[in-house]
Design an enzyme around this catalytic site. Structure first.
Site, PDB file in Angstrom:
ATOM      1  N   CYS A 118     -36.396  -9.602 -10.573  1.00  0.00           N
ATOM      2  CA  CYS A 118     -36.666  -8.194 -10.429  1.00  0.00           C
ATOM      3  C   CYS A 118     -37.917  -7.980  -9.592  1.00  0.00           C
ATOM      4  O   CYS A 118     -38.516  -8.908  -9.077  1.00  0.00           O
ATOM      5  CB  CYS A 118     -36.854  -7.551 -11.802  1.00  0.00           C
ATOM      6  SG  CYS A 118     -35.538  -7.929 -12.979  1.00  0.00           S
ATOM      7  N   ARG A 149     -34.517  -3.722 -11.236  1.00  0.00           N
ATOM      8  CA  ARG A 149     -33.847  -4.812 -11.927  1.00  0.00           C
ATOM      9  C   ARG A 149     -32.701  -5.433 -11.140  1.00  0.00           C
ATOM     10  O   ARG A 149     -31.843  -4.723 -10.598  1.00  0.00           O
ATOM     11  CB  ARG A 149     -33.299  -4.308 -13.275  1.00  0.00           C
ATOM     12  CG  ARG A 149     -32.743  -5.464 -14.125  1.00  0.00           C
ATOM     13  CD  ARG A 149     -32.193  -5.000 -15.444  1.00  0.00           C
ATOM     14  NE  ARG A 149     -31.838  -6.154 -16.275  1.00  0.00           N
ATOM     15  CZ  ARG A 149     -30.850  -6.171 -17.142  1.00  0.00           C
ATOM     16  NH1 ARG A 149     -30.124  -5.084 -17.357  1.00  0.00           N
ATOM     17  NH2 ARG A 149     -30.582  -7.271 -17.842  1.00  0.00           N
ATOM     18  N   LEU A 150     -32.712  -6.758 -11.108  1.00  0.00           N
ATOM     19  CA  LEU A 150     -31.545  -7.548 -10.730  1.00  0.00           C
ATOM     20  C   LEU A 150     -31.041  -8.174 -12.017  1.00  0.00           C
ATOM     21  O   LEU A 150     -31.683  -9.060 -12.585  1.00  0.00           O
ATOM     22  CB  LEU A 150     -31.918  -8.631  -9.709  1.00  0.00           C
ATOM     23  CG  LEU A 150     -30.781  -9.576  -9.283  1.00  0.00           C
ATOM     24  CD1 LEU A 150     -29.693  -8.815  -8.544  1.00  0.00           C
ATOM     25  CD2 LEU A 150     -31.330 -10.705  -8.404  1.00  0.00           C
ATOM     26  N   ALA A 151     -29.923  -7.700 -12.516  1.00  0.00           N
ATOM     27  CA  ALA A 151     -29.443  -8.122 -13.839  1.00  0.00           C
ATOM     28  C   ALA A 151     -28.829  -9.514 -13.762  1.00  0.00           C
ATOM     29  O   ALA A 151     -27.853  -9.738 -13.044  1.00  0.00           O
ATOM     30  CB  ALA A 151     -28.420  -7.117 -14.355  1.00  0.00           C
ATOM     31  N   GLY A 192     -38.319 -12.485 -13.274  1.00  0.00           N
ATOM     32  CA  GLY A 192     -38.127 -13.929 -13.322  1.00  0.00           C
ATOM     33  C   GLY A 192     -37.151 -14.367 -14.383  1.00  0.00           C
ATOM     34  O   GLY A 192     -36.330 -13.580 -14.868  1.00  0.00           O
ATOM     35  N   GLU A 193     -37.237 -15.642 -14.726  1.00  0.00           N
ATOM     36  CA  GLU A 193     -36.379 -16.224 -15.748  1.00  0.00           C
ATOM     37  C   GLU A 193     -37.211 -17.170 -16.620  1.00  0.00           C
ATOM     38  O   GLU A 193     -37.961 -17.997 -16.097  1.00  0.00           O
ATOM     39  CB  GLU A 193     -35.231 -17.032 -15.122  1.00  0.00           C
ATOM     40  CG  GLU A 193     -34.333 -16.254 -14.175  1.00  0.00           C
ATOM     41  CD  GLU A 193     -33.523 -15.169 -14.858  1.00  0.00           C
ATOM     42  OE1 GLU A 193     -33.431 -15.178 -16.104  1.00  0.00           O
ATOM     43  OE2 GLU A 193     -32.988 -14.299 -14.137  1.00  0.00           O
ATOM     44  N   ASP A 210     -33.940 -12.503 -22.096  1.00  0.00           N
ATOM     45  CA  ASP A 210     -35.199 -13.237 -22.108  1.00  0.00           C
ATOM     46  C   ASP A 210     -36.381 -12.277 -22.017  1.00  0.00           C
ATOM     47  O   ASP A 210     -37.497 -12.601 -22.441  1.00  0.00           O
ATOM     48  CB  ASP A 210     -35.238 -14.283 -20.991  1.00  0.00           C
ATOM     49  CG  ASP A 210     -35.066 -13.705 -19.600  1.00  0.00           C
ATOM     50  OD1 ASP A 210     -34.464 -12.631 -19.471  1.00  0.00           O
ATOM     51  OD2 ASP A 210     -35.511 -14.344 -18.621  1.00  0.00           O
ATOM     52  N   VAL A 260     -25.824 -23.425   5.787  1.00  0.00           N
ATOM     53  CA  VAL A 260     -25.986 -22.641   7.008  1.00  0.00           C
ATOM     54  C   VAL A 260     -25.821 -23.544   8.220  1.00  0.00           C
ATOM     55  O   VAL A 260     -26.198 -24.720   8.202  1.00  0.00           O
ATOM     56  CB  VAL A 260     -27.362 -21.943   7.044  1.00  0.00           C
ATOM     57  CG1 VAL A 260     -28.491 -22.962   7.130  1.00  0.00           C
ATOM     58  CG2 VAL A 260     -27.447 -20.947   8.188  1.00  0.00           C
ATOM     59  N   SER A 265     -31.861 -24.192  -5.570  1.00  0.00           N
ATOM     60  CA  SER A 265     -32.341 -24.720  -4.297  1.00  0.00           C
ATOM     61  C   SER A 265     -33.023 -26.072  -4.494  1.00  0.00           C
ATOM     62  O   SER A 265     -33.532 -26.374  -5.571  1.00  0.00           O
ATOM     63  CB  SER A 265     -33.344 -23.724  -3.683  1.00  0.00           C
ATOM     64  OG  SER A 265     -34.108 -24.314  -2.664  1.00  0.00           O
TER      65      SER A 265
END
Length: 610
Positions: free
Chosen positions: A2, A50-52, A74-75, A98, A286, A372
């Protein structure tokens, strides 16, 4: 993942400043495309986009319990274990997120909740019971957080500078000190391009109340005596990696892995595939149209990525997507503007940033989360300059000492008076001295090479990697994609950092420990592959397009770009034969064009003095 922002004031009534708080929050809509909210009290205002990812329904923010409110990005990967611990203490949960674990963790343990978290995060907690703001950033600095103290004793903060700059109380000033780091690229602690703004240091808790601002370090690289032998070390790294990757696969939305065909990303791919139970793992790479067919080896890249990617896909059975870009698309000025806006500064990496932005955008159409291989080179010693004696032993930052056809005098394009005022050589020397002085050494280690490499490894983990993590975060979050970095797990970092350089290179190659730890999990071709950097287009038409755009800048002699850039240097760069354009000149053109769009987007006030 987020975007967070906020404002604390001990004089103004912030309930009357909703419009400004909404403007600050709106700047990060790309970081959080799913929802947004603000929380207002007289002394504090919190904003959230928010990015859910975890508990899409329940994890709405800002989240509060009485007069304690949280805005969080974050997470936290161990949130389930912490939730069980909090339930045992009597806490009751309304959601499965979380986010609520962090909130209730603060209610149980205060700001020492930071020590309990495993993950990537940046968050702000307002405790209305004592009128105190607490800011926390993760140990390795995967998630960004900026701070702007105000004259009234309050502060502005945000995931990105643009959120802070949206408040009229923040001046858009860039002075000589700010520019020194932009040019010098030492990743100075706490640096921000904007005067008066600082970056909250990784592993740090900042508290603000009516008595002022204080900070404490809750984590830093530990100095430990490594006693495990070679086989035990390799086995321990294998076990740590498997556990970390498995833990980072938790998600309530589609997830994939970035795959380049190199050792790092291939290791993450293989371990993730082994921990995936709900169908084939998604992988993404890529490339550029015609690049593999026309590939020409150089001193940095001896092989194209394609064959190795296909080997890993066949090995793991992943569902793979090649994102193949047209080099001509990378010259689009609107794309450059989007990249500059995402980073809030004219960093000048050009096609590397723009192609990464387009890669992330394509992945976002299929997945919300991607793992990544970033951080492995810094941790295990993968870069060429770790092994190049002249760069390794230089009394400066190794990545600045390393020389090849693409390295450049970063001051060459500057106005001569500004070059003298900045004194980049002196600045870098001072930063290097400060950085080396902060490196602890074991008294039992006397070998000069071991002591030198302890310094170099420390510099990479506390300096260079933070710049690269920031790039990854900004470009991915600009398109609403969460990128996770398993190699940045602090437990793995603590263990590997304390291994000797002799162990890190026990087979005479780069990344020996990682290579041995994942050898049985990958095809032999990938295990034996020499490191190859992120791909860039080799088509000379790309450089020619940069020259055309730079000529347009020259046609505006009153552009503020020329407060920084020498028109004579730019004129010579534009006139150079495109087919033989040196890599250093091409990079210089990228910097000029970034500056041009940055001035237009941000309208900074320059304060350039000697």
């Amino acid at each position: 993942m987020c975007g967070i922002t906020g404002w604390v004031s001990y004089r103004a009534d912030l309930t009357q400043q909703r419009a400004i708080v909404e403007q600050m929050t709106a700047t990060m809509a790309d970081r959080g495309p799913d929802a947004g909210g603000i929380w207002l009290r007289p002394r504090a205002a919190l904003g959230h986009r928010r990015l859910a990812v975890i508990d899409p329904v329940g994890g709405v923010q800002p989240m509060s319990d009485g007069e304690v409110a949280l805005t969080y990005s974050g997470e936290v990967y161990n949130y389930r274990e912490l939730r069980a611990e909090l339930v045992a203490l009597g806490h009751q949960f309304r959601t499965n997120s979380d986010t609520e674990v962090v909130l209730r963790g603060y209610l149980a343990w205060g700001d020492q909740v930071a020590e309990k978290l495993v993950g990537m995060y940046a968050f702000a907690l307002w405790d209305g019971q004592v009128d105190r703001l607490t800011l926390v950033r993760d140990r390795m600095g995967v998630k960004p957080l900026y701070l702007y103290p105000l004259p009234d004793g309050g502060v502005l903060f945000g995931s990105e500078p643009k959120a802070i700059l949206a408040n009229p109380a923040a001046d858009r000033v860039v002075d000589t000190d700010c520019l020194r780091e932009l040019v010098g690229f030492t990743k100075a602690a706490g640096w921000s391009l904007w005067k008066g703004m600082t970056e909250v240091e990784p592993g740090t808790v900042v508290t603000v109340d009516a008595g002022g601002l204080r900070q404490r370090t809750y984590w830093e690289l530990p100095l430990l005596d490594h006693t495990d032998g070679e086989s035990a070390t390799v086995e321990r790294i294998r076990s740590l990696l498997d556990g970390v990757v498995g833990q980072q696969l938790v998600s309530d939305v589609p997830l994939g892995v970035l795959l380049s065909g190199g050792l790092d990303s291939s290791a993450v791919t293989s371990l993730a595939a082994g921990n995936t139970t709900d169908g084939p793992l998604r992988t993404f790479s890529v490339d550029f149209i015609g690049q593999e067919e026309r590939f020409v080896a150089d001193e940095m890249r001896s092989t194209p990525d394609g064959p190795f990617i296909r080997d890993v896909v066949d090995w793991t059975g992943s569902k793979h997507q090649d994102v193949v870009l047209d080099p001509a698309a990378l010259t689009d000025p609107e794309l450059r503007r989007a990249v500059v806006r995402s980073r809030d500064m004219p960093i000048g990496l050009g096609d590397i940033d723009s192609s990464m932005y387009l890669l992330f955008k394509a992945i976002r159409a299929e997945s919300t989360v991607a793992l990544s291989g970033e951080f492995a080179d810094e941790l295990f010693g993968g870069y060429l300059w770790f092994h190049h004696p002249a760069a390794r032993d230089a009394n400066t930052f190794p990545w600045l000492a390393f020389q090849n056809s693409h390295t450049t005098d970063r001051t060459a394009l500057l106005q001569p008076e500004l070059r003298d005022a900045l004194d980049i050589g002196g600045y870098i020397a001072d930063q290097y001295a400060d950085a080396v002085a902060a490196v602890p050494q074991l008294d039992t280690v006397t070998d000069p090479l071991e002591r030198r490499m302890r310094v170099n490894c420390h510099l990479h983990l506390t300096r260079l990697v933070r710049a690269l993590l920031d790039r990854k975060d900004r470009l991915s979050m600009a398109v609403g994609l969460e990128v996770r970095v398993p190699f940045a797990d602090h437990r793995l970092v603590e263990y590997v950092y304390n291994t000797s350089w002799a162990l890190k290179t026990f087979d005479g190659r780069e990344k020996s420990l990682l290579r041995a730890a994942v050898a049985e999990s990958l095809p032999k071709s990938v295990v034996e592959r020499v490191k190859s950097p992120y791909p860039t287009p080799q088509d000379p038409a790309y450089g020619a397009a940069l020259q055309v755009q730079a000529a347009d800048v020259l046609a505006e002699p009153n552009s503020p770009v020329f407060d920084i850039v020498s028109p004579d240097w730019l004129r010579d760069a534009v006139r150079h034969e495109a087919a033989t354009l040196p890599g250093a000149t091409r990079l210089g053109l990228e910097r000029v064009l970034d500056l041009y769009h940055w001035f237009d987007l941000y309208r900074p006030k320059l304060q350039l003095t000697s």
